[in-house]
Design an enzyme around this catalytic site. Structure first.
Site, PDB file in Angstrom:
ATOM      1  N   LYS A  83       0.871  -1.267  -0.080  1.00 42.19           N
ATOM      2  CA  LYS A  83       0.140   0.082   0.076  1.00 42.19           C
ATOM      3  C   LYS A  83       0.840   1.243  -0.164  1.00 42.19           C
ATOM      4  O   LYS A  83       1.607   1.274   0.834  1.00 42.19           O
ATOM      5  CB  LYS A  83      -0.893  -0.067   1.317  1.00 42.19           C
ATOM      6  CG  LYS A  83      -2.393   0.558   1.067  1.00 42.19           C
ATOM      7  CD  LYS A  83      -3.149   0.301   2.122  1.00 42.19           C
ATOM      8  CE  LYS A  83      -4.459   1.120   2.179  1.00 42.19           C
ATOM      9  NZ  LYS A  83      -5.410   0.856   3.299  1.00 42.19           N
TER      10      LYS A  83
HETATM   11  O1  G3P Z   1      -7.835   1.813   5.046  1.00 44.04           O
HETATM   12  C1  G3P Z   1      -8.283   2.704   4.856  1.00 44.04           C
HETATM   13  C2  G3P Z   1      -9.439   3.288   5.131  1.00 44.04           C
HETATM   14  O2  G3P Z   1     -10.309   2.555   4.988  1.00 44.04           O
HETATM   15  C3  G3P Z   1      -9.871   4.212   6.074  1.00 44.04           C
HETATM   16  O3  G3P Z   1     -11.210   4.243   6.680  1.00 44.04           O
HETATM   17  O4  G3P Z   1     -12.687   5.199   8.407  1.00 44.04           O
HETATM   18  O5  G3P Z   1     -10.360   5.527   8.803  1.00 44.04           O
HETATM   19  O6  G3P Z   1     -11.629   6.884   7.030  1.00 44.04           O
HETATM   20  P1  G3P Z   1     -11.239   5.592   7.734  1.00 44.04           P
END
Ligand code: G3P
Length: 215
Positions: A83
């Site tokens: 990533k």
């Molecule tokens: O892994 C990346 C992503 O899914 C992050 O989600 O909820 O932290 O915006 P969030």
């Protein structure tokens, strides 16, 4: 549509695997930090449970550092996907990873042009963050629609991985748009199966089932 779980929690990953609907896992530094375990150990443990793609995020921000970390992570298991943040140095590294046959998931995508660049660099996945866009009153789903259209227009093979999903409606919209992958927190995954009429209906059926014998 492929379902990934967005977590580094081994217990959650095991449960989701048991449901038989899990295709892969995405992690990020914030999720790994919550485990309080060493990063490479966490990724190794996840790869022992899940045969599908497991995203592990680099923390370097220069091309050579990203390449060094990514190559090291790729050694952990054949299903590790690197990533990489959507920054110029990240794109440089993605191009080289693609030449080396190392799969990448380009993360922190918030606009269609960024997704176009990631695809041109040879990303395996692009991760647009729908929830974080909604948080600032922009439309996360509109971004998904734009990226899917652009990728189809030019036959890019980069998969659209909808990230930062906050509720089941995000998933449904992503599926209606034809997104390739959704990565879901365990809480959202658990919500998907639930409907009050399912519970009420089952309760009634089970009550009536007591009125007859099996044979
Ligand atoms: O892994 C990346 C992503 O899914 C992050 O989600 O909820 O932290 O915006 P969030």
């Amino acid at each position: 549509m492929e379902f990934f779980i967005d977590t580094a929690d081994i217990g959650e990953i095991r449960q989701a695997m048991e449901w038989g609907i899990l295709d892969g896992v995405t992690t990020n530094p914030s999720l790994v930090a919550k485990t309080q375990k060493p990063f490479k150990q966490v990724i190794k443990e996840i790869c022992e449970i899940v045969p599908g793609p497991v995203s592990a995020e680099v923390v370097a921000t220069d091309r050579d550092g990203i390449l060094r970390e990514g190559r090291e992570l790729a050694q952990i298991a054949p299903n590790v996907v690197i990533k990489v943040p959507l920054i110029p140095e990240g794109l440089k590294a993605v191009k080289i990873f693609a030449q080396e046959g190392i799969k990448t998931n380009v993360t922190l995508c918030f606009q269609a042009n960024q997704a176009l660049l990631a695809a041109k660099a040879g990303a395996s996945y692009i991760s647009p963050f729908v929830g974080r866009l909604d948080d600032i009153s922009q439309s996360g789903m509109q971004l998904i629609e734009e990226i899917i259209t652009i990728y189809r227009n030019y036959n890019f093979t980069t998969k659209v991985l909808v990230a930062s999903i906050r509720h089941p409606e995000h998933l449904k919209q992503a599926a209606l748009l034809g997104a390739d992958v959704a990565t879901l927190p365990f809480s959202v995954l658990s919500q998907l199966v639930k409907h009050p009429l399912t519970d009420i209906g089952l309760e009634r059926f089970l009550a009536d089932a007591k009125k007859f014998s099996w044979d």
